[in-house]
Design an enzyme around this catalytic site. Structure first.
Site, short mmCIF file in Angstrom:
data_model
loop_
_atom_site.label_atom_id
_atom_site.label_comp_id
_atom_site.label_asym_id
_atom_site.label_seq_id
_atom_site.Cartn_x
_atom_site.Cartn_y
_atom_site.Cartn_z
N GLY A 37 -3.06 111.30 -30.26
CA GLY A 37 -3.85 111.89 -29.18
C GLY A 37 -5.16 111.18 -28.94
N VAL A 38 -6.18 111.97 -28.66
CA VAL A 38 -7.48 111.41 -28.29
C VAL A 38 -8.08 110.63 -29.46
CG1 VAL A 38 -8.89 113.46 -28.81
CG2 VAL A 38 -9.56 111.93 -26.97
N ASP A 39 -7.84 111.08 -30.67
CA ASP A 39 -8.34 110.42 -31.88
C ASP A 39 -7.80 108.98 -31.96
OD1 ASP A 39 -9.59 110.18 -34.31
OD2 ASP A 39 -8.18 111.43 -35.42
N SER A 122 -8.66 120.63 -29.89
CA SER A 122 -7.61 121.48 -30.49
C SER A 122 -6.47 121.86 -29.55
CB SER A 122 -8.18 122.78 -31.09
OG SER A 122 -8.71 122.56 -32.38
N THR A 123 -6.54 121.45 -28.29
CA THR A 123 -5.52 121.94 -27.34
C THR A 123 -4.30 121.03 -27.21
OG1 THR A 123 -6.49 120.86 -25.40
CG2 THR A 123 -7.31 123.06 -25.96
N GLY A 124 -4.27 119.97 -28.02
CA GLY A 124 -3.10 119.07 -28.00
C GLY A 124 -2.20 119.38 -29.18
N TYR A 126 -2.92 120.28 -32.07
CA TYR A 126 -3.34 121.45 -32.85
C TYR A 126 -2.99 122.79 -32.18
CZ TYR A 126 -5.78 118.76 -36.50
OH TYR A 126 -6.09 117.93 -37.56
P1 ADP Z 1 -6.03 118.11 -31.28
O1 ADP Z 1 -5.39 117.60 -32.56
O2 ADP Z 1 -7.47 118.53 -31.48
O3 ADP Z 1 -5.21 119.14 -30.59
P2 ADP Z 1 -5.22 116.03 -29.35
O4 ADP Z 1 -5.74 114.65 -29.26
O5 ADP Z 1 -3.77 116.22 -29.68
O6 ADP Z 1 -6.18 116.79 -30.39
O7 ADP Z 1 -5.50 116.80 -27.99
C1 ADP Z 1 -6.76 117.26 -27.60
C2 ADP Z 1 -6.90 117.10 -26.11
O8 ADP Z 1 -7.20 115.74 -25.80
C3 ADP Z 1 -5.65 117.43 -25.30
O9 ADP Z 1 -6.06 118.24 -24.20
C4 ADP Z 1 -5.16 116.07 -24.81
O10 ADP Z 1 -4.51 116.16 -23.56
C5 ADP Z 1 -6.45 115.32 -24.69
N1 ADP Z 1 -6.40 113.85 -24.71
C6 ADP Z 1 -5.51 113.02 -25.28
N2 ADP Z 1 -5.87 111.74 -25.08
C7 ADP Z 1 -7.04 111.76 -24.37
C8 ADP Z 1 -7.92 110.76 -23.85
N3 ADP Z 1 -7.69 109.47 -24.02
N4 ADP Z 1 -9.02 111.18 -23.16
C9 ADP Z 1 -9.28 112.49 -22.98
N5 ADP Z 1 -8.50 113.47 -23.45
C10 ADP Z 1 -7.39 113.11 -24.14
#
Ligand code: ADP
Length: 175
Positions: A37-39, A122-124, A126
């Site tokens: 995801g974003v991480d 947390s909305t992905g 998690y």
């Molecule tokens: P978590 O483990 O906290 O749920 P995720 O990365 O799976 O983290 O998701 C958190 C949010 O980040 C989701 O809404 C996802 O759509 C969003 N996301 C994923 N990639 C990106 C990005 N490159 N930029 C912004 N938001 C993102």
């Protein structure tokens, strides 16, 4: 919410790794060593130096936040915060998610950061319900801005237009 506070908040649709701001927030894993995801996107864009520095931080408890430089990002700093894994909402998840926003804003204030960009923590992976998570984020940020000069501006960086709509609607409700 008064108009001056509303002016300090923006909702964007896009990739948070592209923002030219003082700090972006990473929805990190407790190890701080990257993930999906974003991480994963932030680690990829910031480069291997970020991982090296994150190793020295020895992880981060859920609800807390730690700051690093942005390395190859356009953002100067990254605030790494660990959101709760959602498991029904009765295990302290709302308080922990609020803590993510509160502790990120505290770091931003302490470093006099002008503009901070948040993803939907947390909305992905998690699994936090999007509306509930948005409600917590918006309420906390409004309360914070009413009481603090820094950060001056907050961007909610949504990855898709549907998420941005949820934020716009929540902000329109005012609180
Ligand atoms: P978590 O483990 O906290 O749920 P995720 O990365 O799976 O983290 O998701 C958190 C949010 O980040 C989701 O809404 C996802 O759509 C969003 N996301 C994923 N990639 C990106 C990005 N490159 N930029 C912004 N938001 C993102």
């Amino acid at each position: 919410m008064n108009a001056m506070i509303r002016d300090r908040i923006r909702v964007l649709v896009g990739d948070i790794t592209t923002l030219e701001v003082d700090a972006i927030v990473n929805a990190a894993k407790p190890t701080l060593l990257g993930g999906g995801g974003v991480d994963g996107a932030i680690h990829k864009a910031a480069g291997p130096e970020l991982l090296e520095v994150c190793r020295k931080l020895k992880g981060c408890p859920t609800g807390q936040a730690k700051m690093t430089r942005g390395f190859r990002l356009k953002a100067t700093h990254i605030i790494h915060t660990v959101g709760p894994v959602y498991s029904g909402g009765e295990s302290g998840e709302p308080e922990l998610l609020r803590g993510c926003y509160q502790n990120s804003m505290t770091l931003a204030r302490d470093h006099q950061i002008k503009t901070i960009g948040f993803p939907c923590i947390s909305t992905g992976i998690y699994g936090y319900p999007k509306l509930d998570a948005c409600n917590i984020a918006v309420k906390m940020v409004i309360n914070w801005l009413e009481a603090n000069e820094f950060p001056e501006n907050v961007l909610f960086c949504c990855f898709n237009p549907a998420d941005a709509k949820i934020y716009e609607a929540e902000l329109a409700r005012g609180h």
